[in-house]
Design an enzyme around this catalytic site. Sequence first.
Site, PDB file in Angstrom:
ATOM      1  N   TYR A  31      -1.233  -0.701  10.828  1.00 52.33           N
ATOM      2  CA  TYR A  31      -1.273  -1.110   9.413  1.00 52.33           C
ATOM      3  C   TYR A  31      -0.016  -0.720   8.639  1.00 52.33           C
ATOM      4  CZ  TYR A  31      -3.429  -1.354   4.679  1.00 52.33           C
ATOM      5  OH  TYR A  31      -3.742  -1.629   3.370  1.00 52.33           O
ATOM      6  N   SER A  44       0.851  -1.197   0.000  1.00 49.44           N
ATOM      7  CA  SER A  44       0.000   0.000   0.000  1.00 49.44           C
ATOM      8  C   SER A  44       0.879   1.237   0.000  1.00 49.44           C
ATOM      9  CB  SER A  44      -0.864   0.008   1.267  1.00 49.44           C
ATOM     10  OG  SER A  44      -1.509   1.259   1.429  1.00 49.44           O
TER      11      SER A  44
END
Length: 264
Positions: A156, A143
């Site tokens: 995350y 990501s």
Amino acid sequence: MGPPSAATSSRKTIWITGASTGIGRELALSYAYDGHRVAVSARSAGKLSELEALSSNITAFPVDVTDTGAVAATVATIESTMGPIDLAILNAGVWHAMTASRYDLGKVKTSMDVNYFGVTNALDPVMKAMIARGRGHLAIVASVAGYRGLPKGAAYAPTKAALISLAESLYADLKIKGVKMTVINPGFIATPMTEANTFPMPFIVSTETAVKAIRKGLDSGRFEIVFPGRMAVLMKTLRLLPYRIFFLANGAIAKREPPPKDKA
Ligand SMILES: NC(=O)c1ccc[n+]([C@@H]2O[C@H](COP(=O)([O-])OP(=O)(O)OC[C@H]3O[C@@H](n4cnc5c(N)ncnc54)[C@H](OP(=O)(O)O)[C@@H]3O)[C@@H](O)[C@H]2O)c1
């Protein structure tokens, strides 16, 4: 997603993890409708069966990516029943919004277990098999959140930063062995993962747009697939900023946002 089309001449065997919903599901359908053989994995066996029913090219292999032995056994079963995996898209992941005041060690550990070790569990058998064959393509879904630490990213972002580093570390070695490595760094995509987010998600795109960008990038064989373009520019610029300026922007975001709501 369009209707099924005729099988292509270069039919591949593709394994996608995290295929029960979101990006993984759309990718599975897209490849299956183009005639490729697609093995789909996730924990939700029921959702995978529903997906299987949509195309005879899709076969379900339910597995929890945190279970090292079960993942290795799944890879062996896929290869013995469907043939050598040509392309593995390691996509399973979880997102927990987390600030310093809501730090939750359990969720931090789960995030690393699923997002990072879930990928390494899959890489171990697949990468070894591809090296032995001298061919194959590995794709890791990380990501743009892995570029720099932003507010709410405490659980995350480190998992995605680790994945980018993993892909970079393996790339050159694998290339010598005839195996391709790609890291996929999406910005915001409208999936069940982002549904619970209460904060603004700039430049968010649909799963259809994501699938187009990912498939085009994988076909090109380049190392990094990052999209949408405007989010890529924003996040790559943030990565270049010195800490003094970076934390001014970062601090403004932290002050502005309401407390996070976690997706269960
Ligand atoms: N959506 C975004 O904005 C965005 C942006 C950048 C990167 N990403 C990344 O893209 C990937 C896909 O996310 P998505 O947006 O499509 O989210 P999603 O719809 O929530 O999909 C996540 C997938 O991961 C699977 N999964 C979760 N834990 C698992 C486990 N322990 N074992 C096996 N499978 C597991 C889920 O299936 P089960 O629950 O059935 O196991 C599901 O199929 C993730 O790695 C995510 O971090 C997403």
